[in-house]
Design an enzyme around this catalytic site. Sequence first.
Site, PDB file in Angstrom:
ATOM      1  NE  ARG A 203       0.154   1.506   4.502  1.00 16.35           N
ATOM      2  CZ  ARG A 203       0.923   2.399   5.079  1.00 16.35           C
ATOM      3  NH1 ARG A 203       1.543   3.319   4.379  1.00 16.35           N
ATOM      4  NH2 ARG A 203       1.104   2.373   6.387  1.00 16.35           N
TER       5      ARG A 203
ATOM      6  CD  GLU B 138      -3.383   5.767  10.309  1.00 15.51           C
ATOM      7  OE1 GLU B 138      -2.239   6.194  10.137  1.00 15.51           O
ATOM      8  OE2 GLU B 138      -3.636   4.706  10.891  1.00 15.51           O
TER       9      GLU B 138
ATOM     10  NE  ARG C 243      -2.368   4.889   4.847  1.00 10.63           N
ATOM     11  CZ  ARG C 243      -2.079   4.598   6.110  1.00 10.63           C
ATOM     12  NH1 ARG C 243      -2.383   3.414   6.584  1.00 10.63           N
ATOM     13  NH2 ARG C 243      -1.478   5.465   6.885  1.00 10.63           N
TER      14      ARG C 243
ATOM     15  CB  CYS D 297       1.227   9.509  10.385  1.00  8.63           C
ATOM     16  SG  CYS D 297       2.257   8.837  11.705  1.00  8.63           S
TER      17      CYS D 297
ATOM     18  CB  THR E 267       5.095   6.496  10.455  1.00  5.97           C
ATOM     19  OG1 THR E 267       3.742   6.843  10.359  1.00  5.97           O
ATOM     20  CG2 THR E 267       5.506   6.292  11.865  1.00  5.97           C
TER      21      THR E 267
ATOM     22  NE  ARG F  19       1.737  -1.855   7.045  1.00  5.31           N
ATOM     23  CZ  ARG F  19       1.527  -3.138   7.325  1.00  5.31           C
ATOM     24  NH1 ARG F  19       2.533  -3.910   7.687  1.00  5.31           N
ATOM     25  NH2 ARG F  19       0.314  -3.665   7.244  1.00  5.31           N
TER      26      ARG F  19
ATOM     27  NE  ARG G 245       2.119  -2.501  11.226  1.00  7.16           N
ATOM     28  CZ  ARG G 245       1.638  -1.405  10.648  1.00  7.16           C
ATOM     29  NH1 ARG G 245       0.495  -1.438  10.004  1.00  7.16           N
ATOM     30  NH2 ARG G 245       2.281  -0.262  10.723  1.00  7.16           N
TER      31      ARG G 245
ATOM     32  CD  GLU H  96      -1.941   0.585  12.102  1.00  4.48           C
ATOM     33  OE1 GLU H  96      -0.954   1.262  12.415  1.00  4.48           O
ATOM     34  OE2 GLU H  96      -2.677   0.868  11.157  1.00  4.48           O
TER      35      GLU H  96
END
Length: 422
Positions: A168, A272, A276, A323, A325, A332, A360, A365
């Site tokens: 993703r 988020e 995505r 975010c 990250t 990811r 994970r 997560e």
Amino acid sequence: MLKQLRPVAALTGATLFTASLSPTSSSPSSPPAQCAWGSFPSADPKADPLDDYPYFSPWHRSAMRRNMTPDIYAKLLPLKTSTGYTINDLIQCGCSTGYTLPRNMGVMTGDPECYTVFAPLLNPIIRDYHDFSESSQHVTDLDPTHLKKLNQQDLDPKKKYILSSRIRVSRSIEGIPFPAAASRSQMRRVESLTERACQYLSGTLSGMYVHLNDMTNEENDDLIQRHILFDNPDEWATQAGLGRNWPDARGVYMNVHDVDANPDFIVWINEEDHLRIMVLQKGGNIFHVFEQLVAGVNEIERGLNKQGAKFLHDDRLGFVTGCPTNLGTGMRASMHVKLIHLGSKPGFKDMCKRMGLEVRGKHGERDNRNSGIFDISNRHRLGYSEVELIQLVMDGVRTLIELEQKLEKGEDADCSKMFNAV
Ligand code: ADP
Ligand code: MG
């Protein structure tokens, strides 16, 4: 019954961001609120900023906690971005849930300006989390043919260990605040732009867009359990501002025409991040997953461009996301791998961390259970290209499978002693 491809709302012009440093306390355009009991200024300009300093327990262990100091807080307290986002908005998810959830960044930005206005906090956090300094430059490489030849095939042709592969990427649309700060209308604009961009998809990518608003709880849960849809907001997401107006303007695009069918190309809207985009397939051919993903992402980008919109990209930080990250690649790449023996060994997760991998549970997560099946993905997103990270996941998963096979034969594998940190 779920509706398909609802008519898209009329598009309005995007507002572009301009970096501005505007002190909240001295703004003449915001007089204190008045009511029958008196007036309540939003902040006392004479108060010591440290009276507002957040409480941190020893269990607050986020990158934000490690890098926050009273001086930085005092310096950033009077500032806000043009969406009105403040330092307190930025750090709230790291103050309230630092010790209850395995989220370790501790901040959520509301718009791209946060990265300049709150740089005295965000730059050290980004350096700490990604090992990426202010002079570093992110490189994007979305060309699947750059992967080593060895990896352009199924990692587990006998289908004994790898159940599924998913990649993703997070994308933001330029000129619209991120989900933590966007208004309903701004989120609806993200939704209508994306929904319309998806209408241009054809062939194997063509499908249906489903709004969260149109789902029953059972349909929602079914899509989550099948790994197709994002979860509803948890405590961390709520504190990060991501649950605002939920479920308005949230939805999922899938390349099927019936919700009971299994899509392999999926787009999440306003979870988020604005978007995505992902490909999820059975088995271990992550090279094929990457190829399909890149094709789909390019198509969506073209669909957005036709409407005058584009993905937000920065020369230094790569793709810019809410975010930190997810800065850089926003990617990811994960594989669900069956590691019955290895996954139960002490030090397994730390060993994976040293290999540049994140572990994970089977349900993502929030799932820390050991079911024997693990979601193994790249730990880094910024400072490494997409190709480098996918290569790392492939090499890592191949090594984990070899270790699992050793254990199956009764040989030993001491997780605490293997591999140096990547
Ligand atoms: P992200 O935040 O990167 O999108 P999450 O950990 O929130 O990922 O997981 C989102 C969903 O994607 C979950 O249902 C998770 O189980 C699913 N998922 C992630 N990787 C895989 C994979 N390789 N195979 C199947 N499902 C996956
Ligand atoms: Mg997630």
